[in-house]
Design a protein around this motif. Structure first.
Motif, PDB file in Angstrom:
ATOM      1  N   UNK A 146       0.760  -1.275  -0.059  1.00 54.12           N
ATOM      2  CA  UNK A 146      -0.041   0.098  -0.044  1.00 54.12           C
ATOM      3  C   UNK A 146       0.699   1.266  -0.154  1.00 54.12           C
ATOM      4  N   UNK A 147       1.779   1.268   0.724  1.00 52.24           N
ATOM      5  CA  UNK A 147       2.798   2.352   0.917  1.00 52.24           C
ATOM      6  C   UNK A 147       3.453   2.790  -0.290  1.00 52.24           C
ATOM      7  N   UNK A 148       3.617   1.721  -1.309  1.00 55.07           N
ATOM      8  CA  UNK A 148       4.226   2.071  -2.757  1.00 55.07           C
ATOM      9  C   UNK A 148       3.276   2.272  -3.898  1.00 55.07           C
ATOM     10  N   UNK A 149       2.090   2.454  -3.407  1.00 60.55           N
ATOM     11  CA  UNK A 149       0.922   2.726  -4.321  1.00 60.55           C
ATOM     12  C   UNK A 149       0.263   4.054  -4.195  1.00 60.55           C
ATOM     13  N   UNK A 150       0.658   4.940  -5.019  1.00 60.02           N
ATOM     14  CA  UNK A 150      -0.170   6.036  -5.114  1.00 60.02           C
ATOM     15  C   UNK A 150      -1.621   5.973  -5.172  1.00 60.02           C
ATOM     16  N   UNK A 151      -2.087   5.118  -5.929  1.00 61.00           N
ATOM     17  CA  UNK A 151      -3.496   5.132  -6.127  1.00 61.00           C
ATOM     18  C   UNK A 151      -4.178   4.375  -4.659  1.00 61.00           C
ATOM     19  N   UNK A 152      -3.486   3.455  -4.138  1.00 60.09           N
ATOM     20  CA  UNK A 152      -4.171   3.073  -2.827  1.00 60.09           C
ATOM     21  C   UNK A 152      -3.961   3.888  -1.836  1.00 60.09           C
ATOM     22  N   UNK A 153      -2.984   4.773  -1.924  1.00 60.90           N
ATOM     23  CA  UNK A 153      -2.909   5.771  -0.656  1.00 60.90           C
ATOM     24  C   UNK A 153      -3.978   6.715  -0.821  1.00 60.90           C
ATOM     25  N   UNK A 154      -4.233   7.106  -2.136  1.00 57.35           N
ATOM     26  CA  UNK A 154      -5.064   8.216  -2.515  1.00 57.35           C
ATOM     27  C   UNK A 154      -6.653   7.627  -1.880  1.00 57.35           C
ATOM     28  N   UNK A 155      -6.796   6.351  -2.048  1.00 54.30           N
ATOM     29  CA  UNK A 155      -7.956   5.968  -1.425  1.00 54.30           C
ATOM     30  C   UNK A 155      -8.244   5.900  -0.279  1.00 54.30           C
ATOM     31  N   UNK A 156      -7.154   5.858   0.687  1.00 58.90           N
ATOM     32  CA  UNK A 156      -7.294   5.822   2.187  1.00 58.90           C
ATOM     33  C   UNK A 156      -7.007   7.034   2.815  1.00 58.90           C
ATOM     34  N   UNK A 157      -6.146   7.951   2.100  1.00 62.04           N
ATOM     35  CA  UNK A 157      -6.024   9.365   2.936  1.00 62.04           C
ATOM     36  C   UNK A 157      -7.182  10.517   2.262  1.00 62.04           C
ATOM     37  N   UNK A 158      -7.792  11.075   3.463  1.00 66.22           N
ATOM     38  CA  UNK A 158      -8.704  11.967   3.105  1.00 66.22           C
ATOM     39  C   UNK A 158      -8.050  13.231   2.214  1.00 66.22           C
ATOM     40  N   UNK A 159      -8.821  14.067   1.182  1.00 69.84           N
ATOM     41  CA  UNK A 159      -8.229  14.813   0.668  1.00 69.84           C
ATOM     42  C   UNK A 159      -7.771  16.071   1.407  1.00 69.84           C
ATOM     43  N   UNK A 160      -8.218  16.144   2.812  1.00 66.65           N
ATOM     44  CA  UNK A 160      -7.561  17.199   3.659  1.00 66.65           C
ATOM     45  C   UNK A 160      -6.625  16.558   4.530  1.00 66.65           C
ATOM     46  N   UNK A 161      -6.116  15.585   4.376  1.00 67.17           N
ATOM     47  CA  UNK A 161      -5.210  14.721   5.255  1.00 67.17           C
ATOM     48  C   UNK A 161      -4.020  15.574   5.645  1.00 67.17           C
ATOM     49  N   UNK A 162      -3.664  15.553   7.088  1.00 65.04           N
ATOM     50  CA  UNK A 162      -2.100  16.039   7.268  1.00 65.04           C
ATOM     51  C   UNK A 162      -1.553  15.029   8.215  1.00 65.04           C
ATOM     52  N   UNK A 163      -0.407  15.158   8.283  1.00 68.29           N
ATOM     53  CA  UNK A 163       0.413  14.301   9.038  1.00 68.29           C
ATOM     54  C   UNK A 163       1.684  15.271   9.909  1.00 68.29           C
ATOM     55  N   UNK A 164       1.675  15.115  11.136  1.00 67.60           N
ATOM     56  CA  UNK A 164       2.708  15.696  11.914  1.00 67.60           C
ATOM     57  C   UNK A 164       3.759  14.571  12.093  1.00 67.60           C
ATOM     58  N   UNK A 165       4.885  14.647  11.389  1.00 67.87           N
ATOM     59  CA  UNK A 165       6.110  13.469  11.468  1.00 67.87           C
ATOM     60  C   UNK A 165       6.648  13.509  12.727  1.00 67.87           C
ATOM     61  N   UNK A 166       7.549  12.627  12.961  1.00 65.27           N
ATOM     62  CA  UNK A 166       8.155  12.496  14.159  1.00 65.27           C
ATOM     63  C   UNK A 166       9.289  13.737  14.169  1.00 65.27           C
ATOM     64  N   UNK A 167       9.542  14.222  13.266  1.00 65.27           N
ATOM     65  CA  UNK A 167      10.479  15.428  13.166  1.00 65.27           C
ATOM     66  C   UNK A 167       9.753  16.607  13.617  1.00 65.27           C
ATOM     67  N   UNK A 168       8.430  16.636  13.669  1.00 70.20           N
ATOM     68  CA  UNK A 168       7.530  17.929  13.722  1.00 70.20           C
ATOM     69  C   UNK A 168       7.003  18.546  12.520  1.00 70.20           C
ATOM     70  N   UNK A 169       7.697  17.868  11.356  1.00 68.12           N
ATOM     71  CA  UNK A 169       7.468  18.496  10.312  1.00 68.12           C
ATOM     72  C   UNK A 169       5.798  18.186   9.730  1.00 68.12           C
ATOM     73  N   UNK A 170       5.084  19.148   9.266  1.00 68.57           N
ATOM     74  CA  UNK A 170       3.709  19.007   8.936  1.00 68.57           C
ATOM     75  C   UNK A 170       3.735  18.506   7.518  1.00 68.57           C
ATOM     76  N   UNK A 171       3.011  17.572   7.157  1.00 68.04           N
ATOM     77  CA  UNK A 171       3.046  16.866   5.531  1.00 68.04           C
ATOM     78  C   UNK A 171       1.487  17.124   5.197  1.00 68.04           C
ATOM     79  N   UNK A 172       1.638  17.334   3.977  1.00 62.67           N
ATOM     80  CA  UNK A 172       0.089  17.598   3.265  1.00 62.67           C
ATOM     81  C   UNK A 172      -0.087  16.242   2.775  1.00 62.67           C
ATOM     82  N   UNK A 173      -1.355  15.984   2.257  1.00 60.59           N
ATOM     83  CA  UNK A 173      -1.483  14.634   1.675  1.00 60.59           C
ATOM     84  C   UNK A 173      -0.575  14.402   0.520  1.00 60.59           C
ATOM     85  N   UNK A 174      -0.483  15.293  -0.463  1.00 57.47           N
ATOM     86  CA  UNK A 174       0.287  15.274  -1.727  1.00 57.47           C
ATOM     87  C   UNK A 174       1.733  14.935  -1.324  1.00 57.47           C
ATOM     88  N   UNK A 175       2.355  15.772  -0.130  1.00 56.56           N
ATOM     89  CA  UNK A 175       3.623  15.592   0.086  1.00 56.56           C
ATOM     90  C   UNK A 175       3.867  14.194   0.738  1.00 56.56           C
TER      91      UNK A 175
END
Length: 124
Positions: free
Chosen positions: A27-56
């Motif tokens: 799943x992690x290597x498939x953009x299509x599968x990730x797009x199906x699981x991550x909401x269009x407004x998805x954000x992630x705060x990584x362990x470094x503190x960086x704020x990631x957008x869905x596209x990033x």
């Protein structure tokens, strides 16, 4: 009623299944599968503190994931329904000896269950 509770538990099982899928290299290597699981407004705060957008996040996962590598090990999965159609999952991952406490907030949409927000915090 008992029947309503069962439906909720079935939905939580779907959320857990989708979260576990996100830990697999397939799943992690498939953009299509990730797009199906991550909401269009998805954000992630990584362990470094960086704020990631869905596209990033999708671009980084697809670029950095070897489909042949093992799935990410996890433990201590717990879940809590925090509102109508909103489930919070928390768990611990271990990758190459590094542990992190993780949380994912999932929401039910017209497209099914999608992750809205994820955060990973290193465990010292």
């Amino acid at each position: 009623s008992w029947e309503n509770l069962e439906v909720v538990e079935d939905e939580v099982a779907v959320v857990i299944e989708r979260e576990v899928a996100l830990l697999t290299p397939e799943v992690r290597s498939s953009a299509d599968q990730l797009e199906g699981l991550l909401d269009p407004d998805f954000e992630e705060i990584g362990k470094s503190g960086h704020l990631w957008t869905r596209g990033e996040m999708i671009a980084a996962l697809v670029a950095d994931t070897d489909p042949e590598e093992p799935s990410i090990n996890f433990s201590d999965m717990s879940r809590r329904t925090v509102g109508p159609g909103i489930v919070l999952l928390t768990y611990v991952t271990q990758v190459e000896g590094r542990r992190a406490r993780r949380s994912s907030l999932w929401g039910r949409s017209m497209k099914g269950w999608r992750v809205l927000h994820h955060q990973g915090t290193p465990i010292a």
